[in-house]
Design a protein around this motif. Structure first.
Motif, mmCIF file in Angstrom:
data_model
loop_
_atom_site.group_PDB
_atom_site.id
_atom_site.type_symbol
_atom_site.label_atom_id
_atom_site.label_comp_id
_atom_site.label_asym_id
_atom_site.label_seq_id
_atom_site.Cartn_x
_atom_site.Cartn_y
_atom_site.Cartn_z
ATOM 1 N N TYR A 19 31.624 -12.638 21.283
ATOM 2 C CA TYR A 19 30.551 -13.616 21.495
ATOM 3 C C TYR A 19 29.751 -13.269 22.745
ATOM 4 O O TYR A 19 28.519 -13.375 22.764
ATOM 5 C CB TYR A 19 31.137 -15.022 21.624
ATOM 6 N N ALA A 20 30.450 -12.820 23.792
ATOM 7 C CA ALA A 20 29.783 -12.526 25.058
ATOM 8 C C ALA A 20 29.020 -11.213 25.035
ATOM 9 O O ALA A 20 27.895 -11.121 25.545
ATOM 10 C CB ALA A 20 30.808 -12.524 26.189
ATOM 11 N N PHE A 21 29.635 -10.175 24.436
ATOM 12 C CA PHE A 21 29.080 -8.838 24.577
ATOM 13 C C PHE A 21 28.558 -8.223 23.265
ATOM 14 O O PHE A 21 27.774 -7.268 23.313
ATOM 15 C CB PHE A 21 30.133 -7.910 25.186
ATOM 16 N N ALA A 22 28.990 -8.730 22.127
ATOM 17 C CA ALA A 22 28.531 -8.202 20.831
ATOM 18 C C ALA A 22 28.342 -9.361 19.853
ATOM 19 O O ALA A 22 29.011 -9.431 18.820
ATOM 20 C CB ALA A 22 29.524 -7.186 20.289
ATOM 21 N N VAL A 25 27.943 -8.772 16.031
ATOM 22 C CA VAL A 25 29.164 -8.458 15.280
ATOM 23 C C VAL A 25 29.882 -9.745 14.887
ATOM 24 O O VAL A 25 30.299 -9.916 13.732
ATOM 25 C CB VAL A 25 30.094 -7.560 16.111
ATOM 26 N N LEU A 26 30.014 -10.660 15.841
ATOM 27 C CA LEU A 26 30.684 -11.926 15.552
ATOM 28 C C LEU A 26 29.872 -12.756 14.571
ATOM 29 O O LEU A 26 30.445 -13.412 13.677
ATOM 30 C CB LEU A 26 30.902 -12.712 16.847
ATOM 31 N N PHE A 27 28.556 -12.722 14.700
ATOM 32 C CA PHE A 27 27.678 -13.447 13.777
ATOM 33 C C PHE A 27 27.926 -12.989 12.341
ATOM 34 O O PHE A 27 28.041 -13.814 11.425
ATOM 35 C CB PHE A 27 26.224 -13.216 14.177
ATOM 36 N N ARG A 28 28.022 -11.686 12.136
ATOM 37 C CA ARG A 28 28.258 -11.157 10.782
ATOM 38 C C ARG A 28 29.649 -11.528 10.283
ATOM 39 O O ARG A 28 29.833 -11.754 9.076
ATOM 40 C CB ARG A 28 28.089 -9.638 10.778
ATOM 41 N N ARG A 29 30.611 -11.604 11.190
ATOM 42 C CA ARG A 29 31.961 -12.001 10.768
ATOM 43 C C ARG A 29 31.987 -13.461 10.333
ATOM 44 O O ARG A 29 32.657 -13.812 9.353
ATOM 45 C CB ARG A 29 32.951 -11.760 11.911
ATOM 46 N N VAL A 30 31.276 -14.297 11.055
ATOM 47 C CA VAL A 30 31.184 -15.712 10.664
ATOM 48 C C VAL A 30 30.477 -15.829 9.315
ATOM 49 O O VAL A 30 30.893 -16.595 8.437
ATOM 50 C CB VAL A 30 30.447 -16.527 11.743
ATOM 51 N N GLN A 31 29.417 -15.072 9.150
ATOM 52 C CA GLN A 31 28.682 -15.057 7.896
ATOM 53 C C GLN A 31 29.587 -14.628 6.743
ATOM 54 O O GLN A 31 29.573 -15.246 5.654
ATOM 55 C CB GLN A 31 27.496 -14.102 8.013
ATOM 56 N N ARG A 208 24.231 -20.406 21.570
ATOM 57 C CA ARG A 208 23.118 -19.691 22.200
ATOM 58 C C ARG A 208 23.141 -18.194 21.885
ATOM 59 O O ARG A 208 22.089 -17.597 21.611
ATOM 60 C CB ARG A 208 23.151 -19.905 23.713
ATOM 61 N N GLN A 209 24.313 -17.575 21.917
ATOM 62 C CA GLN A 209 24.380 -16.142 21.648
ATOM 63 C C GLN A 209 23.961 -15.817 20.219
ATOM 64 O O GLN A 209 23.359 -14.769 19.955
ATOM 65 C CB GLN A 209 25.795 -15.616 21.907
ATOM 66 N N PHE A 210 24.257 -16.724 19.294
ATOM 67 C CA PHE A 210 23.829 -16.523 17.912
ATOM 68 C C PHE A 210 22.315 -16.697 17.783
ATOM 69 O O PHE A 210 21.673 -16.048 16.957
ATOM 70 C CB PHE A 210 24.557 -17.489 16.981
#
Length: 309
Positions: A19-22, A25-31, A208-210
């Motif tokens: 979430y902080a640095f990539a 990547v996390l957004f796609r995993r949630v998706q 916010r990061q998303f």
């Protein structure tokens, strides 16, 4: 025990680090997790020289339901609604050319009829001779165009806050465009929140990061979206299908959010008057994208309609 604690610590820390640095990547995993929950699988199919990504789920022998996204959207706009459908229906949601993961070339027409013809090409490639067709906003306009031009390919029609007709009242979008603005295209980071507030009465919180991921993707497409919007606006203003609505003979569900600022709810009266074999559902607490704002309520109305259709 120490190894187990280390593994637990890593499992907890990894999402935080991503979430902080990539965040992308996390957004796609949630998706991907949302797709799994909805029992949807991402697939691609080659159509007229380009690969079309799409989501599909549900029984292979189920009634086919094809849902088309709106302007600035993509196939994942149907992911929240999909869990209520894939138990019984074969749900298919493609990315149209110009959107999502599909080809983003600017050197093609994005007029509604051109996109409707491309959608027919997608159905041909999928081996789908007929099915229940629906769409939101621009996607509803395209679905309506398909029903008018290729009536035998459509079993029923579901129009969700669709473009293509002119209501008695101007929408906030029409007023903004008249002033030279387009609130549907993000140009600054603050526009992420502004856009969400504009299209949704019931907003979903976005970390916010998303938002940064969403904005970066929007900026990459900004010039293309301006081109596409110009094509759609020209069709909506210069070639609305209001006079052709009586030619729609399919069972039709008209769904709207009362607080739609993009396309005014007064369009419902035009559609209901023009399409004789239609029924209307207006959600008093929703805006422009009911399938994301209250997916259970929208899916309930859609399932009830499909059961009859």
């Amino acid at each position: 025990m120490n190894v187990l604690l280390l593994l637990i610590a890593l499992a907890v820390a990894l999402p935080i680090l991503l979430y902080a640095f990539a965040p992308a990547v996390l957004f796609r995993r949630v998706q991907a997790a949302l797709r799994r929950k909805a029992k949807l699988v991402r697939k691609t199919i080659h159509v007229d020289g380009i690969d079309w990504p799409y989501l599909e789920g549900g029984p292979a022998n189920g009634e086919i339901v094809v849902m088309v996204h709106g302007f600035g959207a993509d196939k994942d706009h149907w992911t929240y609604y999909a869990p209520f459908m894939t138990g019984d229906y074969r749900l298919i949601a493609p990315d149209l050319p110009g959107f999502g993961e599909n080809d983003l070339s600017a050197n093609r027409s994005y007029a509604i009829k051109a996109q409707a013809d491309r959608l027919i090409g997608f159905l041909d490639a999928m081996g789908i001779q007929s099915g229940h067709l629906g769409g939101n906003s621009m996607g509803g306009f395209i679905a309506l165009q398909v029903a008018l031009d290729h009536p035998k390919r459509v079993k029923s029609l579901t129009l969700v806050n669709n473009a293509g007709v002119v209501g008695a009242e101007e929408s906030d979008l029409q007023k903004a465009v008249a002033q030279g603005e387009n609130p549907l295209v993000m140009r600054e980071f603050a526009d992420v929140d502004k856009l969400m507030a504009f299209v949704m009465e019931q907003r979903r919180p976005i970390p916010r990061q998303f938002k940064k991921v969403i904005f970066a993707e929007a900026k990459r497409r900004e010039a293309l979206l301006d081109v596409v919007f110009e094509h759609i606006a020209r069709d909506a203003l210069e070639a609305p299908v209001t006079d052709r609505l009586p030619k729609v003979k399919h069972p039709t569900l008209i769904v709207w959010g009362r607080h739609d600022r993009v396309i005014d709810v007064s369009c419902v009266d035009v559609l209901a008057k023009g399409i004789k074999n239609s029924e209307t559902v207006i959600f008093e607490h929703l805006g422009h994208i009911p399938m994301m704002e209250d997916p259970a309520a929208f899916a309930g109305a859609h399932r009830a309609f499909l059961a009859k259709a």
